[in-house]
Design an enzyme around this catalytic site. Structure first.
Site, PDB file in Angstrom:
ATOM      1  N   GLU A  20      -2.079   0.357  -8.350  1.00 21.40           N
ATOM      2  CA  GLU A  20      -1.309   1.493  -7.821  1.00 21.40           C
ATOM      3  C   GLU A  20      -0.624   2.248  -8.955  1.00 21.40           C
ATOM      4  O   GLU A  20      -0.016   1.652  -9.841  1.00 21.40           O
ATOM      5  CB  GLU A  20      -0.254   0.994  -6.835  1.00 21.40           C
ATOM      6  CG  GLU A  20       0.633   2.115  -6.263  1.00 21.40           C
ATOM      7  CD  GLU A  20       1.628   1.592  -5.242  1.00 21.40           C
ATOM      8  OE1 GLU A  20       1.163   1.046  -4.217  1.00 21.40           O
ATOM      9  OE2 GLU A  20       2.845   1.680  -5.488  1.00 21.40           O
ATOM     10  N   LYS A  25       6.283  12.334 -14.093  1.00 23.08           N
ATOM     11  CA  LYS A  25       7.145  13.503 -13.931  1.00 23.08           C
ATOM     12  C   LYS A  25       6.853  14.591 -14.957  1.00 23.08           C
ATOM     13  O   LYS A  25       7.189  15.753 -14.730  1.00 23.08           O
ATOM     14  CB  LYS A  25       8.616  13.097 -14.047  1.00 23.08           C
ATOM     15  CG  LYS A  25       9.081  12.147 -12.959  1.00 23.08           C
ATOM     16  CD  LYS A  25      10.566  11.890 -13.032  1.00 23.08           C
ATOM     17  CE  LYS A  25      11.351  13.132 -12.673  1.00 23.08           C
ATOM     18  NZ  LYS A  25      12.804  12.854 -12.576  1.00 23.08           N
ATOM     19  N   ARG A 110       4.550   6.322   7.282  1.00 24.59           N
ATOM     20  CA  ARG A 110       5.662   7.146   7.737  1.00 24.59           C
ATOM     21  C   ARG A 110       6.412   7.673   6.531  1.00 24.59           C
ATOM     22  O   ARG A 110       6.800   8.824   6.469  1.00 24.59           O
ATOM     23  CB  ARG A 110       6.613   6.344   8.637  1.00 24.59           C
ATOM     24  CG  ARG A 110       7.655   7.225   9.326  1.00 24.59           C
ATOM     25  CD  ARG A 110       8.831   6.444   9.851  1.00 24.59           C
ATOM     26  NE  ARG A 110       9.746   6.053   8.801  1.00 24.59           N
ATOM     27  CZ  ARG A 110      10.920   5.487   9.000  1.00 24.59           C
ATOM     28  NH1 ARG A 110      11.318   5.226  10.232  1.00 24.59           N
ATOM     29  NH2 ARG A 110      11.704   5.159   7.994  1.00 24.59           N
ATOM     30  N   GLY A 111       6.635   6.802   5.564  1.00 24.13           N
ATOM     31  CA  GLY A 111       7.326   7.203   4.349  1.00 24.13           C
ATOM     32  C   GLY A 111       8.811   6.931   4.412  1.00 24.13           C
ATOM     33  O   GLY A 111       9.358   6.594   5.460  1.00 24.13           O
ATOM     34  N   ASP A 112       9.459   7.081   3.255  1.00 21.73           N
ATOM     35  CA  ASP A 112      10.903   6.858   3.159  1.00 21.73           C
ATOM     36  C   ASP A 112      11.651   8.089   3.633  1.00 21.73           C
ATOM     37  O   ASP A 112      11.167   9.214   3.498  1.00 21.73           O
ATOM     38  CB  ASP A 112      11.303   6.562   1.715  1.00 21.73           C
ATOM     39  CG  ASP A 112      10.662   5.284   1.206  1.00 21.73           C
ATOM     40  OD1 ASP A 112      10.539   4.336   2.001  1.00 21.73           O
ATOM     41  OD2 ASP A 112      10.269   5.247   0.031  1.00 21.73           O
ATOM     42  N   LYS A 175      -1.034   0.367  15.127  1.00 23.70           N
ATOM     43  CA  LYS A 175      -1.678   1.149  14.067  1.00 23.70           C
ATOM     44  C   LYS A 175      -3.138   0.745  13.895  1.00 23.70           C
ATOM     45  O   LYS A 175      -4.006   1.597  13.689  1.00 23.70           O
ATOM     46  CB  LYS A 175      -0.902   0.997  12.752  1.00 23.70           C
ATOM     47  CG  LYS A 175       0.451   1.703  12.763  1.00 23.70           C
ATOM     48  CD  LYS A 175       1.131   1.715  11.398  1.00 23.70           C
ATOM     49  CE  LYS A 175       1.748   0.399  11.040  1.00 23.70           C
ATOM     50  NZ  LYS A 175       2.589   0.471   9.808  1.00 23.70           N
TER      51      LYS A 175
END
Length: 610
Positions: A20, A25, A110-112, A175
């Protein structure tokens, strides 16, 4: 190629694994990450994944990185996709863009919640949970057959703790029933609990592959931060092993490698774990050491002669092994990987960026790390503890005047509150040593958000200042960062020009995008470094224009978020927005690290500013 198809066709005797990465940035970090991906590809991962920022904050970078890895490096890529705070149409745009780039794998999340929100609130009403994203993809004639869809699971429980374990398993089953092909878990360190949880997953009739996520420890501080953020359980044995070495970064890293190897061996011995997902934090050495320690490195696929031709790939996703034609770019990358496979790797970290590209930035990069590192901004990627509106009001009250804000920062210095919007914990032990100086600045209305004292050669095992391998010495230049008015910035500039004598450098930036400095273009100030046996000098904290500008953007966004906690038109919101619009973020470094009082004398001595 779809991950589920690759898993079904997988024939090697060892378990498969994936890596991953997150979008760096900076442009320099982005370029260096691509080189790092090529090197790690020599370990033959089944696929790699690319993360997606909340609300699509890294949309362009994530798609660019995933597309390059998929098409230039010919590594099958899994694109993370969240529905947190996503504007209407953004999910469709992302899926179309992924499809156009030949990406065939989506990790639907969903995400944070956006930082500062007390509760997660969906922007697009179609998507309130991860299951909605899975259902949407599977019900779409355009997308259903285009993607293998994965979902997340939480062996230690979801950090939001909205429900108990059985409730979480109900969500997971929903899911999978909606069409998820595989499951990737949140990181964890308790193998016994994971195996117990996995049995419950199977007992629910969930048969798709479950891929556990492994993150080798990098530093003790980052381990504490991430386990708290993710709600991960820490076994007593792990806590006990880390306690005596917590101040020795090198030993923590070595322990992290050994722990990851042990975890993988225990998990794969269970018979129900066919593969692992390694969270790299965009670093290279630890993951490579884990793979090598398991005896899984090597085993390159069969090499076939191919015709080098500048012919575009008609599908954008064909398996490079299934065609006898290769592009010049892919041929070059293949040769690079082959050289890595056949060449012994350099020894331990610290031999310099040019001499050891795999580990020159091995000590994790945070706010003041090297902006050229792919890991620069790692702390932003995982974030700090999210503070809710209720917690903010309880700790910081209802500031209506500049004096109220000053009192908040002073209370933090005195230990009366354990955080500010810019510091997610109590004052650090080293900052306590300059407490009187920091109090003077804050009473002046210069609210400090970062600082460190000067250090002239303290042993690397010191409990306050130590870091890195043992048998070394560490050094620091004093620096301080604070918010100040435009008028004060002009006074600071004048004093540095007239009395700095080349010893003092500064950066100052405002919300409008202006940046002032006496540091020449390309200038870089190493403010923390260490000298260790058998290694070049290691520099872990660097302040230069790129890293300052990156932090400046974040600092002013924090002020905006803080203001959003209060009602529109309120005195509190108006005050914080005025501060954001009118104040400057200032960073000052004094280069005389042999004089611990030099910076503070300069700011507050004769004709001083404080």
């Amino acid at each position: 190629m779809k991950l589920t198809e690759k898993i079904a066709a997988y024939q090697l005797k060892r378990p498969f694994y994936t890596f991953e990465f997150f979008p760096p940035k900076t442009d320099e970090g982005f370029e260096n990450l691509l080189s790092r991906v090529v090197r790690l590809a020599s370990l033959s991962p089944l696929a790699v994944s690319v993360t997606w920022g909340a609300g699509g904050s890294t949309k362009d970078r994530s798609l660019e990185l995933a597309g390059l890895i998929q098409n230039e490096e010919k590594i099958d890529t899994i694109l993370h996709l969240t529905c947190t705070n996503m504007e209407g149409g953004m999910v469709d745009d992302a899926l179309i863009a992924a499809k156009e780039r030949g990406i065939q794998n989506i990790l639907a999340l969903r995400g944070d919640p956006p930082r500062g929100e007390e509760y997660w609130i969906p922007t697009d009403p179609r998507f309130t949970h991860g299951v909605d994203l899975v259902s949407y993809i599977r019900s779409s004639a355009e997308f259903s057959s285009s993607f293998s869809v994965g979902v997340a699971a939480y062996p230690d429980g979801h950090a939001d703790h909205d429900t108990d374990e059985d409730g979480e398993l109900d969500y997971l089953k929903a899911k999978v029933d909606a069409g998820a092909d595989f499951i990737m878990t949140q990181l964890f360190y308790d193998c016994d609990n994971f195996l117990r949880w996995l049995k419950k997953v199977r007992d629910r009739g969930i048969t798709v592959p479950v891929i556990p996520s492994i993150m080798p420890l990098q530093t003790y501080a980052s381990f504490l931060r991430l386990t708290k953020l993710c709600g991960s359980r820490v076994p007593d044995a792990v806590a006990s092993a880390l306690e005596p070495i917590r101040h020795d970064d090198a030993q923590v890293k070595e322990y992290g490698i050994a722990l990851a190897i042990d975890m993988v061996q225990r998990l794969t011995a269970s018979g129900d774990v066919a593969g692992l997902h390694f969270c790299t934090l965009n670093l290279e050495k630890s993951v490579r050491r884990v793979i090598e320690g398991l005896g899984w490195a090597g085993g390159s696929p069969q090499i076939r002669n191919k015709l080098i031709a500048d012919v575009p790939d008609s599908t954008g996703s064909a398996d490079p092994e299934s065609t006898m034609i290769i592009t010049p770019t892919s041929a070059s990358n293949s040769a690079t990987k082959g050289l890595i496979d056949s060449t012994s790797l350099p020894p331990d970290a610290g031999r310099g960026e040019k001499n050891n590209a795999s580990s020159w930035d091995e000590y994790p990069n945070g706010r003041f790390g090297d902006f050229k590192s792919p890991a620069f901004g790692e702390q932003d990627q995982w974030g700090g503890p999210v503070i809710t509106r209720g917690e903010a009001l309880a700790k910081w009250g209802d500031p209506k005047t500049v004096e109220d804000l000053t009192e908040i920062f002073l209370r933090h210095l005195r230990g009366e509150i354990d955080s500010t919007p810019f510091s997610h914990g109590p004052l650090s032990p080293e900052s306590i040593l300059i407490l009187k100086e920091l109090e003077k600045l804050n009473k002046r209305g210069w609210w400090t958000v970062g600082s460190q004292p000067a250090v002239d050669g303290i042993r690397s095992t010191d409990e306050v200042f130590g870091w890195g391998p043992p048998s070394g010495y560490v050094y620091q230049k004093a620096f301080v960062e604070f918010f100040a008015t435009g008028e004060d910035v002009e006074k600071i500039e004048k004093k540095i020009a007239e009395n700095g004598d080349g010893w003092v450098d500064y950066f100052a930036g405002n919300f409008e995008g202006e940046c002032r400095s006496n540091v020449p273009d390309g200038g870089r100030n190493a403010v923390t470094w260490g000298v260790f046996p058998g290694q070049e000098v290691l520099q872990t904290t660097i302040i230069e224009r790129e890293s300052f500008l990156s932090w400046k953007e974040e600092a002013f966004s924090i002020l905006s978020e803080w203001a959003s906690f209060y009602a529109p038109g309120s005195e509190q919101r108006k005050l914080l927005k005025d501060i954001r619009d009118q104040r400057w973020l200032v960073s000052i470094v004094h280069h005389d690290y042999k004089d611990a009082s030099a910076l503070w004398t300069f700011l507050g001595g004769q004709n001083g500013l404080v």
